[in-house]
Each structure stands twice: as structure tokens, then as C-alpha cells.
Design a protein around this motif. Sequence first.
Motif, PDB file in Angstrom:
ATOM      1  N   LEU A 192       2.166   2.284  -2.455  1.00 46.42           N
ATOM      2  CA  LEU A 192       1.541   2.994  -1.297  1.00 46.42           C
ATOM      3  C   LEU A 192       1.668   4.550  -1.472  1.00 46.42           C
ATOM      4  O   LEU A 192       0.696   5.159  -0.563  1.00 46.42           O
ATOM      5  CB  LEU A 192       2.281   2.667   0.116  1.00 46.42           C
ATOM      6  CG  LEU A 192       2.151   0.977   0.626  1.00 46.42           C
ATOM      7  CD1 LEU A 192       2.980   0.951   1.607  1.00 46.42           C
ATOM      8  CD2 LEU A 192       0.672   0.731   0.745  1.00 46.42           C
TER       9      LEU A 192
ATOM     10  N   SER B 195       2.766   2.077   5.355  1.00 47.85           N
ATOM     11  CA  SER B 195       2.265   0.622   5.540  1.00 47.85           C
ATOM     12  C   SER B 195       1.529   0.537   7.028  1.00 47.85           C
ATOM     13  O   SER B 195       0.501  -0.003   6.935  1.00 47.85           O
ATOM     14  CB  SER B 195       3.285  -0.444   5.396  1.00 47.85           C
ATOM     15  OG  SER B 195       4.306  -0.303   6.317  1.00 47.85           O
TER      16      SER B 195
ATOM     17  N   GLN C  96      -1.790   2.234   6.397  1.00 46.01           N
ATOM     18  CA  GLN C  96      -2.783   1.507   5.682  1.00 46.01           C
ATOM     19  C   GLN C  96      -3.489   0.187   6.255  1.00 46.01           C
ATOM     20  O   GLN C  96      -4.154  -0.170   5.990  1.00 46.01           O
ATOM     21  CB  GLN C  96      -2.112   1.057   4.397  1.00 46.01           C
ATOM     22  CG  GLN C  96      -2.111   2.262   3.353  1.00 46.01           C
ATOM     23  CD  GLN C  96      -3.289   3.119   3.134  1.00 46.01           C
ATOM     24  OE1 GLN C  96      -3.296   4.465   3.370  1.00 46.01           O
ATOM     25  NE2 GLN C  96      -4.344   2.516   2.991  1.00 46.01           N
TER      26      GLN C  96
ATOM     27  N   ALA D  58       1.293  -4.351   9.505  1.00 44.09           N
ATOM     28  CA  ALA D  58       2.533  -3.904   8.801  1.00 44.09           C
ATOM     29  C   ALA D  58       3.913  -4.287   9.413  1.00 44.09           C
ATOM     30  O   ALA D  58       4.777  -4.588   8.326  1.00 44.09           O
ATOM     31  CB  ALA D  58       2.472  -2.308   8.912  1.00 44.09           C
TER      32      ALA D  58
ATOM     33  N   ALA E 278      -3.084  -9.257   1.162  1.00 42.98           N
ATOM     34  CA  ALA E 278      -2.495  -7.899   1.189  1.00 42.98           C
ATOM     35  C   ALA E 278      -3.807  -7.150   0.892  1.00 42.98           C
ATOM     36  O   ALA E 278      -3.867  -5.982   1.672  1.00 42.98           O
ATOM     37  CB  ALA E 278      -1.629  -7.520  -0.166  1.00 42.98           C
TER      38      ALA E 278
ATOM     39  N   LEU F  81      -3.122  -3.018   2.245  1.00 45.74           N
ATOM     40  CA  LEU F  81      -2.430  -2.653   1.383  1.00 45.74           C
ATOM     41  C   LEU F  81      -2.743  -2.451   0.113  1.00 45.74           C
ATOM     42  O   LEU F  81      -2.185  -2.015  -0.944  1.00 45.74           O
ATOM     43  CB  LEU F  81      -0.845  -3.608   1.309  1.00 45.74           C
ATOM     44  CG  LEU F  81      -0.403  -3.775   2.641  1.00 45.74           C
ATOM     45  CD1 LEU F  81       0.777  -4.802   2.758  1.00 45.74           C
ATOM     46  CD2 LEU F  81       0.074  -2.372   3.297  1.00 45.74           C
TER      47      LEU F  81
END
Length: 655
Positions: free
Chosen positions: A128, A162, A165, A171, A186, A191
Motif C-alpha cells: 500500500l 487502507s 484506498q 478497510a 481486493a 487495495l
Amino acid sequence: MAEPILPPTRNWHFEIDLEGIGWLTIDTPDAPVNTLSRAALEELEALVGHFEALARDRTLLGVVLKSDKPGFIAGADITEFDAMSDPAVLPEALRRTHRLFDRIEALPIPIVATIRGACLGGGLELALACHYRIAVNDEATRIGFPEVKLGIFPGFGGTGRSIRQAGPVDAMQAMLTGRMLKPGAARGMGLVDKLVRHPDQLRWEGRKAVLADKRSAPAGLGKRLMAFGPMRSYLAKRMRDEAKKKTNRLHYPAPYALIDMFETHGGDWKRMSAAEPDAFVPLMASETAANLRRVFFLSEGLKKQGLRGADKPTFQRVHVIGAGVMGGDIAAWCALRGMAVTLQDLDMARIKPALDRAKKLFRKRLKKPVAVNSAIARLEADPQGLGLARADVVIEAVVENLEIKRSIFADAIGRAKPDAILATNTSSIELERIAEGLSDPSRLIGLHFFNPVAQLPLVEVIRSQFNTDASVAKGASFALAIGKSPVIVKSAPGFLVNRVLMPYMLGAVNRVEQGESPELLDAAAVAFGMPMGPIELMDTVGLDVGRSVAAELGHDVPETSRFAKLVAEGKLGRKTGQGFYRWEDGKARKSDTPSHPDLPALGRELVRPLVDETERAVAEGIVASPEHADIGVIFGTGFAPFLGGPLKARQDNRA
């Protein structure tokens, strides 16, 4: 390819190709998976310094992060956690890693993570911090934050990143559940940015992403709204309500600490990440986290009991005799795990309910129609038992009747392949008694599954006095091959789990016979840390099964007792809709719980017979060690993992 521009490192390899693209490969030495140890992070710190210098000189166009192992990065190195839990060491170590990941994210050149296999915990946090993420869309790839299962939450900046995103709802759910996501999920959450079909495509797609200076977009405004103002407090309250349904804050503080942090800082992802160290440190140093780490290592240790290397067997065909609840569900689980399975019983009328249950399991677990239909095709009704002769594993799962079991194996041993496993799912009868009269009693082992098969991870691999080390290890290998955790147990009445459970359940039943509230007893056991109370558990197991095992273990159930009368009336618990409780839609209907001044203390009192019996089982050599007893009882009964097992809890004066 150009030669490496850095001196060799133990955990990383870096080189720049003719296009100016840097290829950073992680390969943790002498380990089956990659982890972010302290040494690996220190080496990465030095590498990032070189990236910064090369970027300033414009000699590095971008970097692709990849793995030379089948998996990406499984997370931080858990073997270092005990040492790292020291409050004098951990805060600065966390902040140093935060600074490192911030530097990665601040690089002016694109950093692309290419993911295959496991991308978990700290591995996902590193991904990430990269600018773009590409993953292989296959069954081997799993992405997630399992930290909550170790009594902590992401500590390398992953909480904030997280949320940036995926938005706060997705998240936080990923972090609070610890669930491993499939690549498609995902990608849908944000993610991951791109999926490819095969690992061979990662290098090409990573190159293209660098050349195009790809940068991942944060979650849209619609997803981020729940992190703002009063909506965040509302969401935090909902999360706490959900957490309370599954965990007690006193037992498992990590989910609640994460929710508290989100409620305070979740509107700004950078502040959320920056708040991690202060909230993380006390969790890492807690008894809960230490015990959950112990459970993790004990669980990993069970994987070493199977045969390895050239001796590792392969299992393609399984034949199950007995299509009742246990036999049918064992057959369904084996088919779910990719094996061809034949299921035998007296006629199709007895087999069909098992096939119907199997279809429900396949639809729930596999979801995709192609995968579901493939699993259905792998599970074949076999009233004549024709599949027995072709099977690599033959499992008997009929009623607990010694003569019937002897008859089945007397027939099977002459028809089965010479190297096939012959196993009984008996829950309490010693193997020596079942094997009596067989031409080769050493071939019979026990594979004792637990109900519900799809949920409980334990398989007791039962060893008789006739068995060899190789035959028992082969049984453990089979359990591992179907995703179960094997604990090797000596053949003795009740083996391990039923032996320790029965005094616990019967003790509670006796208290109900004397007029105590079943609801109160169950609530006390749950307050102590058990997943369900002993009376509800007896109803779930089945009162007829409970009484049969009690008799096998020498526990008296008076004919005048309420327990015996319920069995005589056919009120056998959950499966008949009535036992100690009335059951509707698979749930016990309970009256209000009477008040009590100290429910956890009452629960500890209720659990004491289980702990006492576990100590006796170890003393008698039923299992190889106290550690195997602890993990076996945790996996077989749900005994509070946060306590580390019954013997660890007694050692700590908590049981």
C-alpha cells in the motif's frame, strides 16, 4: 540485465535493466515464505536511500517490487514479536518503519508492487505504500490483514493507507475480521489496481506500469463520506456493536482499540496511520497477544507432523462409508478441497441428504458456478461401495457400534489398495478393539473429525499399539492435505477432546439437574471465554451422542435424570428441535439469564473439570506434550485462545 549496483543483501536483490527500470526482489533466506524482519527492513531502508539518490540523478525510471518465492510477503516476522513487544524497543521500531514507508511513498519515481500468493499484514502495508499494485487473479493469491488474530492491528501505516484506498467501511471490515481476500475482492475494494491471469504476466505488466508512471487513485468521495463528522461516530458505534457479538473487549481488546482509533482519527488517513504506535504498543505487550502468538506457533508446529520431501504422499481419491451427518460432511469437505470422493451407505435415500448439504456448502464457500459444479461432480454417491478399491483413503463414519465397525474393516482390508489409509472416525472406541481380528491391524488408524466439519480445524489422528510411525504420519499428511490441523493422540477411551469435554459438559448438566439455570451456566462459560456454553454444546453435539460417549468413558447417566428422559423421548437437541433448549432455525431459544455477581468466576468453576482432565491426559501420555494438549483442546472445543489453552491458563492462574 545490469549487474547489481549494491553490495549483496540477505533479504533483497536489486538490479537495473537497460531501460532504467529497477527490479527489487525479496527472498527471505532459508524460509518458505518472505517476511519483513528487522534485518529486512534495515536493508530496505538502505535500498530506498539509493533509490532516492538514483531518482535525483535521473538514472532510475521506477522500481518493480517482486518475490522469488510462490508468495509475496506473509507479513512481519512473528518470531521476533516477543522481543519486539518490549515497550522500550517497539515504539521507535514502529516509527522507523513508518518513516521508511513514507519515504517509499514520497519517491518521485513510480514504485509498483507485483503480488502473487500471500500478501498479508506488513506485506500488504508495504504494497500500500507503493504507488501501484498488480496481483495474480488465482486461488493462490490472498490479500489481507490477519493481525487481529494475533491480538494486534496493522502497525506499519496500513490502517490509514487502507482507509485511503478502500474507504472506511471496507478497510475497517478487512482489519476487524482478519479475513483473507481473494484478488477480485481486493481489486473491487481498491487495495489492488490491476489483475493478471498468470504469474508470468507480472513482469511485463510491472514494466508497463513503470513506463506509464501509473499511480493508484484513492477511494472515491462516496466511499470516504462515512469517515467524516458524525457519520464516523455512527459507523464506529455499529462496528462496536458487531464486535460485541463476537468478542469480549476484556478478552480481545485489539478490535476495540482499532475502532477507538478510527473514531478519533479516521477522518484523516495520515493522522490515523500516525496514531498507530501509541495504540499498538500496549496491545503487543498484552497477555492476549502473547497467548495468541503461542497458539499461532503451536498451530504451525502441527504442520510438521506429516511426511515431507520424497516421502510426502499424494491423495486423489477418498471413499467414505456412512452418509450421516459426520460421514456426509467429511465427504463434502474432501470434495471441496479438490479430491474425488465416493460416499457409501445402504441406499440412495440415506445418501441424498448428505449430497444436498454438500451442495449448500459448495455454494457458500466456492460461490462461482464453475467451481461449485466441479465440486459437485467430484462427490459421487456409491451405494455399492465400488469406489473403495480405487481410494487412497478409506474413512468409516458409521454409528458408534463396535461390531458394525469391525465388520466394515474386515471387508475393506481385503478390497482396499495395499497402500491405502484405512481410518475410522470413531469418537470414543479404542482402535485396538476395532482392529481385533483384522489380518493386518497396523493398517487401521483413527481420523476423528469434529462437528461441524467445515468449521472446526482439528482432526485427531489416533494411534493404536499396532501402528507404525509412518502410518500415523501418513494420516497426519492426509489431514494437512485437506486443510485440517492434525494432533496425534494415543488410542484410549475418548482420546483427547471428548475425554476432556465430557466431565465439563456432564458437570454442567448435573447442575441443571439440581435446579440451576442452563442459561446462567452457558452465559458464565461464555463470560469466561468459551465460544458457547456447555448446555448449548450438549444440545449441539446431540444428547444421544453425548450419552453414548459418556457411557463409553464410564460416566454414569441415571435413568431417572432429565438427561436420560430427554434421550428416551427422542428430544436429542438441535437436530430434533428440542433438547435442554428448544431450537428454531438452528438457534437455541433461551429464557432471560438470571443475574449473578461474577459470571467469569462461575465460568472458571465450570471449566475446571476440563482443565483437570487435560492435565490427567498429558500425564497418561495421551498426547506427546502439554503444548499438543493445549492446541488440541483449543481447536477441538474452542477453548479460549486468548488464554493460550487450558494448561497455559492454569499455569497463569487463570483457569
